[in-house]
Design an enzyme around this catalytic site. Sequence first.
Site, PDB file in Angstrom:
ATOM      1  CG  ASP A  62      -0.210  -0.415   2.376  1.00 43.69           C
ATOM      2  OD1 ASP A  62      -0.875  -1.230   3.331  1.00 43.69           O
ATOM      3  OD2 ASP A  62       0.925  -0.195   2.622  1.00 43.69           O
ATOM      4  CG  ASP A  64       0.901   3.985   4.183  1.00 44.06           C
ATOM      5  OD1 ASP A  64      -0.457   3.611   3.713  1.00 44.06           O
ATOM      6  OD2 ASP A  64       1.161   3.119   4.922  1.00 44.06           O
ATOM      7  CG  ASP A 142       9.073   1.422  12.862  1.00 39.95           C
ATOM      8  OD1 ASP A 142       9.184   2.105  11.767  1.00 39.95           O
ATOM      9  OD2 ASP A 142       8.109   0.470  12.656  1.00 39.95           O
TER      10      ASP A 142
END
Length: 413
Positions: A62, A64, A142
């Site tokens: 996907d 984003d 992260d």
Amino acid sequence: MIRVPKWLKRTNRIPVKKHGIALAMFDEDAVSAVRRLQKAGFEAYVVGGAVRDLLLDIVPKDFDISTNATPTEVRRLFRRSRIIGRRFQIVHLYFYRGKKMRIIEVTTFRADGDEVISDENSGRILQDNLFGSASDDAVRRDFTCNALFYEPTTENIIDYTGGYDDIRRGRLRLIGAPAIRFRQDPVRLLRALRLGVKLNLTISQATQKTFALYAPLLTAITTSRLFDEFAKIINSGASANIIQRCAECGITDHILPAVSSGGDFFMNALKKADLRHQSGKDISLSFIIAALFWMPVRCRWLALQQEGMLSVAAMEQALEAANFPANNIVPRRVVARAVDLYFLVARFVGKVTLRRTRGVLRNPLFDRAIAFGTLCGGDIEPEVVQWWSDYQLAGDDERKTMIATKNPGTPNR
Ligand code: ATP
Ligand code: MG
């Protein structure tokens, strides 16, 4: 709060000449959404996993988007959109291609600042809806490879954390110190293991050494978030290796202790799932869960049958004795499907009649039960599974003969 070293915030623009990813590799809808946001005066980029995957020659799942527009401002620009409030607010944009609907997620730049509400003792983030700049947003992510921003107009990749070099050198590097980042959100441990194995990126020894230390913190995470992560691992195409690594680091002992008793049987189910993933087939989570808890259930089931109990009744008692579903991270609906699968497998064993076989064949889980039975090896005689598999394909007359020969001497009805 994370004090971000100055060097980490140094912007590095990587031109298309260097990174080599053509604009056409990016999803058209995502690019047009970025452009619409930019036209309205906002900053916007394609971010995260998509940029990382393209640099690694992987087709992204996907695309984003990250922007300085607030969720309300984004919502106003896109008629087909909705604000979703999970841990933090994001906007879902809906795009239609023919009958297919796709969702693109838009998040507003966030910062990890003093205002972040975190638990004093554990350091865990409880709420973070604080908006920030693109560089703030990059460093609260992260891993460095997940913090790259792609800007479709200039086709530059903007790198605030050294993620581009890390990817090129095959490294998965945590942004910030493990003591802070893993305590803030222990789910990052699972993400580290999943992404490291799946993307074949190396995690530094120093970071790896901290895994066992922070693994107990995972027990404080909600079961739904943990199961989401588990599902991502199962659907990664590298689930056997990831689960193996999680077990070695002691992580599964804290969140899914059944893994240690799942044995080779569970591992084989994972390997099968990875093969299915390679050939683009769906993976059933309830199948994996059934495999995970099979060993204790199986022992009872076989023992009770040896004592003379019929297969289905033995299964019922075995599930009760194994305390299945026991407390664990698996949602009830998945457990229920796993139980349905166990019962269907149990119905393979024993005497067959035309009526009973109809019920079994009509069960939507039939193919799955055949696959499970095959995996069971000697627990269910391979001939029995083969019989059902052949029976499904046989014509009416052939079925009658098959029933007569399976139960010699018993009438067909
Ligand atoms: P994939 O979708 O392939 O599993 P992803 O990196 O896109 O991997 P998502 O869960 O879709 O993972 O998250 C999107 C982005 O959000 C990540 O790339 C990362 O930058 C950021 N992110 C996700 N989870 C965390 C977290 N626990 N802490 C910090 N940043 C996170
Ligand atoms: Mg993603």
